[in-house]
Scaffold this motif. Sequence first.
Motif, PDB file in Angstrom:
ATOM      1  N   TYR A  65       0.834  -1.213   0.000  1.00  0.00           N
ATOM      2  CA  TYR A  65       0.000   0.000   0.000  1.00  0.00           C
ATOM      3  C   TYR A  65       0.865   1.258   0.000  1.00  0.00           C
ATOM      4  O   TYR A  65       0.389   2.360  -0.248  1.00  0.00           O
ATOM      5  N   SER A 102       6.500   1.798  11.573  1.00  0.00           N
ATOM      6  CA  SER A 102       5.787   1.906  12.851  1.00  0.00           C
ATOM      7  C   SER A 102       6.665   1.737  14.082  1.00  0.00           C
ATOM      8  O   SER A 102       6.221   2.035  15.187  1.00  0.00           O
ATOM      9  N   ASN A 153      -1.992   3.594  14.213  1.00  0.00           N
ATOM     10  CA  ASN A 153      -1.758   4.839  13.484  1.00  0.00           C
ATOM     11  C   ASN A 153      -2.416   6.051  14.134  1.00  0.00           C
ATOM     12  O   ASN A 153      -1.787   7.096  14.290  1.00  0.00           O
ATOM     13  N   TYR A 228       4.509  12.690  11.176  1.00  0.00           N
ATOM     14  CA  TYR A 228       4.406  11.239  11.409  1.00  0.00           C
ATOM     15  C   TYR A 228       4.926  10.458  10.185  1.00  0.00           C
ATOM     16  O   TYR A 228       5.650   9.476  10.316  1.00  0.00           O
ATOM     17  N   GLY A 297       7.295  -2.981  12.074  1.00  0.00           N
ATOM     18  CA  GLY A 297       7.002  -1.922  11.107  1.00  0.00           C
ATOM     19  C   GLY A 297       6.745  -2.553   9.753  1.00  0.00           C
ATOM     20  O   GLY A 297       7.338  -3.608   9.458  1.00  0.00           O
ATOM     21  N   VAL A 298       5.903  -1.926   8.935  1.00  0.00           N
ATOM     22  CA  VAL A 298       5.606  -2.530   7.627  1.00  0.00           C
ATOM     23  C   VAL A 298       6.809  -2.504   6.672  1.00  0.00           C
ATOM     24  O   VAL A 298       6.775  -3.121   5.617  1.00  0.00           O
TER      25      VAL A 298
HETATM   26  N1  GLN Z   1       3.785   4.542   7.867  1.00  0.00           N
HETATM   27  C1  GLN Z   1       2.950   3.395   7.968  1.00  0.00           C
HETATM   28  C2  GLN Z   1       1.497   3.808   7.938  1.00  0.00           C
HETATM   29  O1  GLN Z   1       1.180   4.821   8.444  1.00  0.00           O
HETATM   30  C3  GLN Z   1       3.278   2.683   9.230  1.00  0.00           C
HETATM   31  C4  GLN Z   1       2.446   1.465   9.434  1.00  0.00           C
HETATM   32  C5  GLN Z   1       3.178   0.311  10.015  1.00  0.00           C
HETATM   33  O2  GLN Z   1       4.397   0.196   9.984  1.00  0.00           O
HETATM   34  N2  GLN Z   1       2.415  -0.627  10.495  1.00  0.00           N
HETATM   35  O3  GLN Z   1       0.651   3.163   7.394  1.00  0.00           O
END
Ligand code: GLN
Length: 357
Positions: A65, A102, A153, A228, A297-298
Amino acid sequence: MSVMQLRAKKVVVAIFVAVTFLSEAPSAFSQKISPVAARREQVQAVVREAYDKFRSDTSGKNADYIPYLAQVDSKLFGVAVVTTDNQTFSLGDIDYSFSIQSISKVFTAALAMEELGVDKVFQRIGNEPTGRAFNSVNAVVDMPTHTGNPLVNAGAIATTSLISGQNANEKWNKILNFYGKVAGEKLSLIDEVYKSEAATNAGNKALSMLLAKYDRIYADPFESVDIYTKQCSVGVNVVQLARMGATIANNGINPKTGEQVIKREDVPYILSVMMMAGLYDGSGGWAWHVGLPAKSGVGGGIVAIAPGKGAIAVFGPRLDEAGNSVKAQKVIEYVARKLDYNLFSPASFGLKAGVGQ
Ligand code: GLN
């Protein structure tokens, strides 16, 4: 007193001094050296075993995404352990800088605690798991606090909005410098990640406006989303990430620089936040199987913390349904079990059998 008596007294004093020194020496020594360091070869062997065992695991898939993340080589794989006495064990793609994503939320929450104190952070954000996806809109509507906790988030954007500064740039630089101190090295933004994410973050903007409706965001909503997004785009390699975790494990003192960068009294709150929601809606399963405070983190990183001992960080871009790196979960679970690290296990605190056994 005869010469004999005097001599006997001297001997007794000498024995007393020697016994006192010997009985105190090991405890003073063991305070400085973490249990991880005491088993250096074992840690090294276990990290190697885990690395070899999961190296060719191909389950899960890259986050897509955020367009940049979809293109990251999914075979990249790095493992690092940093101990509270600053020993590093690392293997694989250890120089590759991936976006912290994240995992940044932990450190912005720590900075908010530094600035406002833990009570205000708890009141303004909360610490309840949502049981929903990390970017859930429904959770914001349903949770009594709306923000939920600092690691989803919505709660993370609200936490970023708590950081003080004259303008957005000052706030952002403060966050980036703080991360650098926790890592013990200067960190920087991966501009391409930031651009890619900023162009596709309508969902996070929507969350920020929803928070505004409930009066649960504490600065301009879109400015907060932008800061952020930048914090999520900070680049770290797996060793830097493990050192960030080791700083928390070491009561807020960076093991490399010796600097107290997080207040000692904030550490249990940071760990509690990680335990409750570090792997989002996978957090309960993680507590069950692994029992260590951790954050994913994603971008594919996960860092897990063994308080007082050290931290393990793993990078592997393929994620499960909840957005947590599959390889990282497997490696950390393996290493933690082999080393007997589990917050809920009496063995982790030194009780190897029941008292009296
Ligand atoms: N920057 C990503 C977001 O806001 C962080 C999400 C994640 O690492 N789970 O969707």
